[in-house]
Design an enzyme around this catalytic site. Structure first.
Site, PDB file in Angstrom:
ATOM      1  CB  CYS A 168      32.358  18.211  54.411  1.00  0.00           C
ATOM      2  SG  CYS A 168      32.926  19.196  53.000  1.00  0.00           S
ATOM      3  CG  HIS A 308      29.337  20.806  58.805  1.00  0.00           C
ATOM      4  ND1 HIS A 308      30.472  20.008  58.797  1.00  0.00           N
ATOM      5  CD2 HIS A 308      29.187  21.237  57.527  1.00  0.00           C
ATOM      6  CE1 HIS A 308      30.985  19.973  57.569  1.00  0.00           C
ATOM      7  NE2 HIS A 308      30.217  20.713  56.799  1.00  0.00           N
ATOM      8  CD  GLU A 319      25.344  22.582  61.723  1.00  0.00           C
ATOM      9  OE1 GLU A 319      25.710  21.700  62.538  1.00  0.00           O
ATOM     10  OE2 GLU A 319      26.143  23.257  61.036  1.00  0.00           O
ATOM     11  CE  LYS A 338      33.917  22.209  59.139  1.00  0.00           C
ATOM     12  NZ  LYS A 338      33.094  21.536  60.177  1.00  0.00           N
ATOM     13  CG  HIS A 343      35.517  22.607  55.796  1.00  0.00           C
ATOM     14  ND1 HIS A 343      35.625  21.323  56.297  1.00  0.00           N
ATOM     15  CD2 HIS A 343      34.342  22.631  55.111  1.00  0.00           C
ATOM     16  CE1 HIS A 343      34.579  20.620  55.927  1.00  0.00           C
ATOM     17  NE2 HIS A 343      33.781  21.385  55.212  1.00  0.00           N
ATOM     18  CG  PHE A 402      29.804  19.842  48.426  1.00  0.00           C
ATOM     19  CD1 PHE A 402      29.240  20.782  49.263  1.00  0.00           C
ATOM     20  CD2 PHE A 402      30.823  20.248  47.580  1.00  0.00           C
ATOM     21  CE1 PHE A 402      29.669  22.092  49.272  1.00  0.00           C
ATOM     22  CE2 PHE A 402      31.257  21.559  47.568  1.00  0.00           C
ATOM     23  CZ  PHE A 402      30.684  22.493  48.409  1.00  0.00           C
TER      24      PHE A 402
END
Length: 434
Positions: A168, A308, A319, A338, A343, A402
């Site tokens: 991502c 993110h 985060e 998002k 996403h 990931f």
């Protein structure tokens, strides 16, 4: 004298932006959508028919594909590549990119998280019993580097053409690496961005199996809720975004309109878990600090943060801790788009960089969609309810993928999107384009 980057290299200007996203198919439409804070998630009938646990996603609104691609060209490529080529075409035209560029000095850097997996899925399901009858374009459709190479072919750009697969974080990585190539003199210009189209039965089923996605089938518009107390997973989306990057001095010399500057970039890896971030956010926080140092800026120079913010419990919490570490508890306003866009996997970082830069230029930070109360509110300054006005300043845009892939960009707003020079000669569309 033209100011140089703190590293001693060239400054990097953003002179064109093109996108195909669930929030809109051009930058202004997407900007308006994220400021309104309304989700684009909707039920997708084919997901229900496939008996999947998740019935919804964020899809790109329909647009005239024939305005960008011939029917023959469209048949040869998959949706991931189509979306990228269309976004890139808009970006090149937006930049009024000159036709006289030296092809060897223009690169293409594209990120993708899923790549051609959806095409392989389609072919496997339809030709499992007789693989010898697979379509002749199966291999180039499924190669992860197909979007980037098709884009290079379209314009004849013969500089480095590279595909980045950092989950991502792929789109952010691509933009950052393209900026580095320009900064250090390898290129004069680059098309940089990300693309993915992962709303398929196998991909959606796989993510649902690992319980990463929201299952609010009865209320999809409220499913993506970054940092919210009741978040239960991310919402899958599709789309592409491309930024035209140029050497700052060359862009100025040709009278280009400059959205802003890619001033800093850093990436690193948690090296901890194949899907989960480190809980304390230490590595991600270090990535932010390295991006700031690369830009020659301090935390006090950042006007807001594009998080993110996936709407998963582990990501959002890590985060928030990373931001608190980096900013020593003095967080600037934090948004996470998002909640509106879903996403886009490999496309998210590039889309969010474009939106973050425009928001910074216009001094308006979008609210986080569907955020009502947050367990992270004591760690970071979350923008809730309505857009927040701020002074024009640099923005930090984060992407975490990931495998612990972290990538951060520092973007400095330019002239805010004034009109390009009327005397510029635009780069022509190829004969295949209408």
């Amino acid at each position: 004298m033209t100011r140089r980057h703190p590293s001693g290299g060239h400054r990097v200007a953003v002179t064109g932006i093109g996108l195909k996203s669930p929030a809109g198919n051009d930058l202004e439409a997407a900007y308006t959508a994220v400021l309104k804070g309304g989700s684009t998630a909707a039920t997708v009938p084919r997901l229900i028919e496939a008996d999947l646990p998740v019935h919804f996603a964020c899809l790109v609104p329909e647009f005239d594909l024939d305005a960008y691609l011939t029917r023959r060209e469209s048949r040869q490529i998959d949706r991931t590549t189509r979306l990228l080529l269309c976004a890139a075409t808009d970006a090149v035209e937006d930049a009024v990119l000159p036709a006289g560029l030296t092809p060897e000095r223009v690169g293409v850097q594209i990120g993708t998280g899923i790549g051609g997996l959806p095409s392989m899925e389609e072919v496997t399901l339809s030709h499992a019993a007789r693989p010898r009858d697979m379509p002749v374009h199966t291999v180039p459709r499924t190669m992860a580097n197909s979007p980037a190479t098709r884009l290079a072919m379209r314009y004849g750009f013969r500089g480095p053409c590279t595909t980045y697969a950092s989950a991502c974080a792929s789109g952010t990585t691509a933009v950052g690496e393209a900026a580095r190539k320009i900064r250090y003199g390898d290129l004069d210009a680059a098309l940089a961005g990300g693309t993915d189209s992962a709303v398929t039965t196998v991909v959606m089923g796989a993510f649902a199996r690992m319980r990463a996605m929201s299952v609010r089938n009865a209320d999809p518009e409220r499913a993506s809720r970054p940092f919210d107390t009741d978040r239960d997973g991310f919402v899958m989306a599709e789309g592409a975004a491309v930024l035209v990057l140029e050497r700052w001095d060359l862009a100025l010399a040709r009278g280009a309109r400059i959205y802003g500057e890619v001033a800093g970039f850093a990436d690193n890896c948690d090296a901890s878990h194949i899907v989960a971030p480190t809980e304390d956010g230490a590595t991600a926080g270090r990535c932010m600090r390295q991006a700031l140092a690369d830009a020659g800026l301090s935390t006090a120079d950042i006007g807001h943060i594009n998080a993110h913010g996936t709407s998963t419990v582990l990501n959002d919490r890590a985060e928030a801790r990373a931001i608190e570490r980096c900013f020593h508890g003095q967080s600037p306003p934090v948004t996470a788009v998002k909640g509106v866009t879903g996403h886009l996997i490999g496309g998210s970082g590039a889309l969010e960089a474009a939106l973050a830069l425009l928001c910074a230029a216009r001094g308006s930070v979008p609210p986080i969609a569907n955020l009502r109360a947050s367990p992270e509110a004591d760690l970071v300054d979350l923008v809730v309810g309505a857009p927040r006005s701020i002074a024009r300043a640099a923005v930090l845009s984060n992407s975490f993928g990931f495998g612990g892939q972290n990538a951060c960009l520092v973007l400095v707003p330019g002239d805010g999107g004034g009109p390009p020079s009327p005397g510029a000669a635009p780069h022509p569309r190829t004969p295949q384009q209408r």
